[in-house]
Scaffold this motif. Structure first.
Motif, PDB file in Angstrom:
ATOM      1  N   THR A   1       0.842  -1.187   0.000  1.00 20.83           N
ATOM      2  CA  THR A   1       0.000   0.000   0.000  1.00 20.83           C
ATOM      3  C   THR A   1       0.881   1.240   0.000  1.00 20.83           C
ATOM      4  OG1 THR A   1      -1.685  -1.171   1.288  1.00 20.83           O
ATOM      5  CG2 THR A   1      -1.858   1.223   1.185  1.00 20.83           C
ATOM      6  N   GLY A   2       0.551   2.180  -0.863  1.00 23.32           N
ATOM      7  CA  GLY A   2       1.320   3.414  -0.956  1.00 23.32           C
ATOM      8  C   GLY A   2       0.436   4.636  -0.906  1.00 23.32           C
ATOM      9  N   TYR A   3       1.025   5.764  -0.526  1.00 23.96           N
ATOM     10  CA  TYR A   3       0.294   7.037  -0.446  1.00 23.96           C
ATOM     11  C   TYR A   3       1.139   8.157  -1.021  1.00 23.96           C
ATOM     12  CZ  TYR A   3      -3.004   4.683   2.636  1.00 23.96           C
ATOM     13  OH  TYR A   3      -3.936   3.811   3.143  1.00 23.96           O
ATOM     14  N   HIS A   4       0.462   9.228  -1.397  1.00 26.17           N
ATOM     15  CA  HIS A   4       1.164  10.446  -1.779  1.00 26.17           C
ATOM     16  C   HIS A   4       1.669  11.070  -0.483  1.00 26.17           C
ATOM     17  CE1 HIS A   4      -0.155  10.516  -5.993  1.00 26.17           C
ATOM     18  NE2 HIS A   4      -1.311  10.049  -5.554  1.00 26.17           N
TER      19      HIS A   4
ATOM     20  N   PHE B   1       4.218   1.513  -8.358  1.00 28.59           N
ATOM     21  CA  PHE B   1       2.861   2.053  -8.373  1.00 28.59           C
ATOM     22  C   PHE B   1       2.612   2.780  -9.689  1.00 28.59           C
ATOM     23  CE2 PHE B   1       3.804   1.739  -3.812  1.00 28.59           C
ATOM     24  CZ  PHE B   1       2.695   1.021  -3.391  1.00 28.59           C
ATOM     25  N   HIS B   2       1.350   2.734 -10.146  1.00 27.12           N
ATOM     26  CA  HIS B   2       1.001   3.392 -11.392  1.00 27.12           C
ATOM     27  C   HIS B   2       0.890   4.902 -11.223  1.00 27.12           C
ATOM     28  CE1 HIS B   2      -0.854  -0.483 -13.325  1.00 27.12           C
ATOM     29  NE2 HIS B   2       0.457  -0.458 -13.361  1.00 27.12           N
ATOM     30  N   SER B   3       0.401   5.333 -10.062  1.00 27.61           N
ATOM     31  CA  SER B   3       0.173   6.756  -9.838  1.00 27.61           C
ATOM     32  C   SER B   3       1.488   7.466  -9.520  1.00 27.61           C
ATOM     33  CB  SER B   3      -0.808   6.966  -8.683  1.00 27.61           C
ATOM     34  OG  SER B   3      -2.039   6.328  -8.946  1.00 27.61           O
ATOM     35  N   PRO B   4       1.811   8.534 -10.227  1.00 23.14           N
ATOM     36  CA  PRO B   4       3.051   9.272  -9.951  1.00 23.14           C
ATOM     37  C   PRO B   4       3.047   9.840  -8.529  1.00 23.14           C
ATOM     38  CG  PRO B   4       2.096   9.942 -12.048  1.00 23.14           C
ATOM     39  CD  PRO B   4       1.065   9.109 -11.354  1.00 23.14           C
ATOM     40  N   GLY B   5       4.187   9.763  -7.882  1.00 29.04           N
ATOM     41  CA  GLY B   5       4.307  10.362  -6.556  1.00 29.04           C
ATOM     42  C   GLY B   5       3.891   9.481  -5.410  1.00 29.04           C
ATOM     43  N   VAL B   6       3.327   8.290  -5.685  1.00 29.24           N
ATOM     44  CA  VAL B   6       2.926   7.389  -4.601  1.00 29.24           C
ATOM     45  C   VAL B   6       4.160   6.677  -4.059  1.00 29.24           C
ATOM     46  CG1 VAL B   6       1.642   5.291  -4.037  1.00 29.24           C
ATOM     47  CG2 VAL B   6       0.569   7.068  -5.402  1.00 29.24           C
ATOM     48  N   ARG B   7       4.286   6.650  -2.732  1.00 30.07           N
ATOM     49  CA  ARG B   7       5.426   6.014  -2.083  1.00 30.07           C
ATOM     50  C   ARG B   7       4.948   4.850  -1.221  1.00 30.07           C
ATOM     51  NH1 ARG B   7       7.009   8.763  -5.434  1.00 30.07           N
ATOM     52  NH2 ARG B   7       8.445  10.556  -5.343  1.00 30.07           N
ATOM     53  N   LEU B   8       5.721   3.797  -1.186  1.00 32.13           N
ATOM     54  CA  LEU B   8       5.378   2.616  -0.409  1.00 32.13           C
ATOM     55  C   LEU B   8       5.297   2.953   1.078  1.00 32.13           C
ATOM     56  CD1 LEU B   8       4.879  -0.452  -0.396  1.00 32.13           C
ATOM     57  CD2 LEU B   8       7.354  -0.750  -0.140  1.00 32.13           C
ATOM     58  N   ALA B   9       4.172   2.594   1.712  1.00 31.96           N
ATOM     59  CA  ALA B   9       3.969   2.878   3.136  1.00 31.96           C
ATOM     60  C   ALA B   9       3.825   1.609   3.966  1.00 31.96           C
ATOM     61  CB  ALA B   9       2.736   3.763   3.322  1.00 31.96           C
ATOM     62  N   PHE B  10       3.094   0.609   3.448  1.00 31.61           N
ATOM     63  CA  PHE B  10       2.815  -0.599   4.220  1.00 31.61           C
ATOM     64  C   PHE B  10       2.947  -1.840   3.351  1.00 31.61           C
ATOM     65  CE2 PHE B  10      -0.357   2.609   5.779  1.00 31.61           C
ATOM     66  CZ  PHE B  10       0.352   2.978   6.914  1.00 31.61           C
TER      67      PHE B  10
ATOM     68  N   TYR C   1      -3.948  -4.008  -9.280  1.00 29.27           N
ATOM     69  CA  TYR C   1      -3.833  -2.641  -8.783  1.00 29.27           C
ATOM     70  C   TYR C   1      -5.204  -2.121  -8.363  1.00 29.27           C
ATOM     71  CZ  TYR C   1       0.972  -2.184 -10.474  1.00 29.27           C
ATOM     72  OH  TYR C   1       2.326  -2.329 -10.656  1.00 29.27           O
ATOM     73  N   ALA C   2      -5.214  -1.287  -7.344  1.00 30.00           N
ATOM     74  CA  ALA C   2      -6.469  -0.668  -6.903  1.00 30.00           C
ATOM     75  C   ALA C   2      -6.173   0.722  -6.365  1.00 30.00           C
ATOM     76  CB  ALA C   2      -7.144  -1.518  -5.816  1.00 30.00           C
TER      77      ALA C   2
ATOM     78  N   GLY D   1      -6.100   9.014  -1.749  1.00 28.63           N
ATOM     79  CA  GLY D   1      -4.763   9.501  -1.470  1.00 28.63           C
ATOM     80  C   GLY D   1      -3.657   8.515  -1.776  1.00 28.63           C
ATOM     81  N   GLY D   2      -3.987   7.410  -2.426  1.00 30.12           N
ATOM     82  CA  GLY D   2      -2.933   6.431  -2.664  1.00 30.12           C
ATOM     83  C   GLY D   2      -3.350   5.300  -3.585  1.00 30.12           C
ATOM     84  N   GLU D   3      -2.688   4.166  -3.418  1.00 27.32           N
ATOM     85  CA  GLU D   3      -2.868   3.029  -4.313  1.00 27.32           C
ATOM     86  C   GLU D   3      -2.361   1.776  -3.612  1.00 27.32           C
ATOM     87  OE1 GLU D   3      -1.579   1.962  -8.954  1.00 27.32           O
ATOM     88  OE2 GLU D   3      -0.672   3.645  -7.873  1.00 27.32           O
ATOM     89  N   LYS D   4      -2.882   0.624  -3.996  1.00 29.44           N
ATOM     90  CA  LYS D   4      -2.347  -0.629  -3.462  1.00 29.44           C
ATOM     91  C   LYS D   4      -2.140  -1.638  -4.580  1.00 29.44           C
ATOM     92  CE  LYS D   4      -6.635  -3.000  -2.157  1.00 29.44           C
ATOM     93  NZ  LYS D   4      -7.368  -3.641  -1.055  1.00 29.44           N
ATOM     94  N   ILE D   5      -1.179  -2.508  -4.345  1.00 25.47           N
ATOM     95  CA  ILE D   5      -0.865  -3.572  -5.300  1.00 25.47           C
ATOM     96  C   ILE D   5      -0.990  -4.901  -4.571  1.00 25.47           C
ATOM     97  CG2 ILE D   5       0.825  -4.487  -6.926  1.00 25.47           C
ATOM     98  CD1 ILE D   5       2.321  -1.801  -6.702  1.00 25.47           C
TER      99      ILE D   5
END
Length: 400
Positions: A283-286, A379-388, A335-336, A340-344
């Motif tokens: 899971t990642g977030y901006h 991550f597909h979304s630019p700027g998303v960073r791995l959080a969990f 991907y989903a 504020g973010g995205e998960k793989i």
């Protein structure tokens, strides 16, 4: 409000039955690693998990490893692995003492956040049936309740307006309920006295209000506040740690409950975590000031968000990880998008997750393993960073 954040001590309201389920699954989170009678490989997985939990906690002042240690201790006790149960309980107690000492030194929102987690952990500790974790938690909470209470009292006394004063008093009432629920009456009593003194002063001030409508509004709000405090404290006393432990015993639930059984028991776990059994989730977030794009390191994020993630992860029979998901035997990625973010989600061949995500993952969001770029998973979304990272218990990760 405390330090600009909603007091998570207010969660005491759900710790009657939700806490029962959460306590079971957290203490049983390592059940997927190994159960009595499992083969040597499973036993090795459990030993590896034990070693990792001890290592993560060593020297740390963060309470994140505490949940894992409780799970290890409880499962080791079930397996009659006395040395491991004792080792995990000792490491847990040392961690609790370090975290409480650090919170006392830092004060403010750190003290509040730490106390919130200690209250939660006190429920979970009961599922291990080992005395030392509970004793350590009680001592730590006794050191922090007065500090947090004093901050709330000061907030109420120096509130710039009526609404802020009322908010501080609500939080003070919730703090009393938290102390009541963990059965620390010596902490709850002075908090109750501080609440009563300040409500009486607020009533005197409200009575002196010249505007009739405003006077009635303020007095009505105080009456409602007192009623709410009584309800909260009564509810907390009914659903205290001892009562929850008794409910667990009478329900026949054990620390070895499977993810599916946990879901049926009422744990609020996202469906894909249950249905996608065996999958690994990143899971990642901006995140502001995050790591450079492409970094493999997990970036720090809001502790409350981490707490929610880790609970959902453990409730599903997985474990939070500090390494990226494994690429071994990978079937597909799904991907989903998140607020504020995205998960793989990594689904592996010949697992329930493989079939589940082949059916449910949208075509535009599904990436077969052989279509993953040579540069690796990102991550597909630019700027998303791995959080969990939420990994299958006992699995190998990319960092292994």
């Amino acid at each position: 409000m405390f330090g600009g954040r909603k007091m998570s001590s207010l969660r005491y309201l759900i710790l009657g039955f939700a806490g029962l389920v959460l306590g079971v699954v957290l203490a049983g989170s390592v059940a997927a690693w190994a159960q009595p009678g499992d083969n040597a490989a499973s036993a090795a997985d459990f030993k590896s998990a034990y070693d990792a939990a001890i290592t993560d906690a060593k020297g740390s002042e963060s309470l994140d490893p505490a949940y894992e240690l409780l799970g290890v201790a409880g499962n080791a006790r079930q397996r009659n692995l006395t040395d491991m149960a004792t080792g995990a309980a000792n490491a847990f107690s040392d961690l609790i003492q370090r975290a409480a000492t650090a919170a006392l030194r830092k004060g403010g929102s750190v003290a509040q956040d730490t106390l919130d987690q200690l209250v939660d952990l006190r429920f979970f500790a009961g599922t291990t049936q080992i005395e030392k974790p509970a004793t350590a938690l009680d001592a730590a909470m006794r050191s922090l309740f007065p500090v947090v209470a004093k901050t709330l009292e000061s907030r109420a006394d120096s509130a710039p307006n009526w609404e802020d004063k009322l908010g501080a008093l609500r939080d003070l009432a919730s703090l009393q309920a938290s102390a009541t629920q963990v059965m620390l009456d010596d902490m709850a009593t002075p908090i109750a006295a501080a609440f009563d003194t300040r409500v009486a002063a607020a009533e005197t001030s409200a009575t002196a209000e010249e505007d009739t409508a405003e006077r009635a509004r303020r007095l009505g709000a105080l009456t409602e506040l007192k009623r709410s405090r009584t309800d909260q404290v009564n509810d907390a006393a009914t659903n205290n740690v001892s009562a929850v432990a008794q409910q667990m015993g009478s329900s026949g639930r054990t620390a070895g409950t499977s993810p599916l059984q946990r879901s049926e028991a009422g744990a609020d776990v996202p469906a894909e975590l249950i249905e996608g059994e065996g999958s690994c989730i990143e899971t990642g977030y901006h995140l502001e000031n995050g790591n450079p794009a492409g970094s493999q390191q997990i970036v720090p994020t809001d502790p409350e968000l981490r707490r929610i993630h880790d609970r959902d992860c453990v409730n599903s029979g997985r474990v939070p990880s500090t390494d990226r998901c494994s690429m071994s035997n990978l079937s597909l990625l799904c991907y989903a998008r998140l607020p504020g973010g995205e998960k793989i989600t990594y689904a592996y061949r010949d697992t329930p997750a493989d079939a589940y995500f082949k059916k449910t993952c949208a075509a535009d969001d599904l990436v077969p393993a052989d279509k993953i770029p040579k540069s690796g998973v990102s991550f597909h979304s630019p700027g998303v960073r791995l959080a969990f990272v939420c990994a299958p218990a006992g699995s190998e990760t990319a960092g292994d």
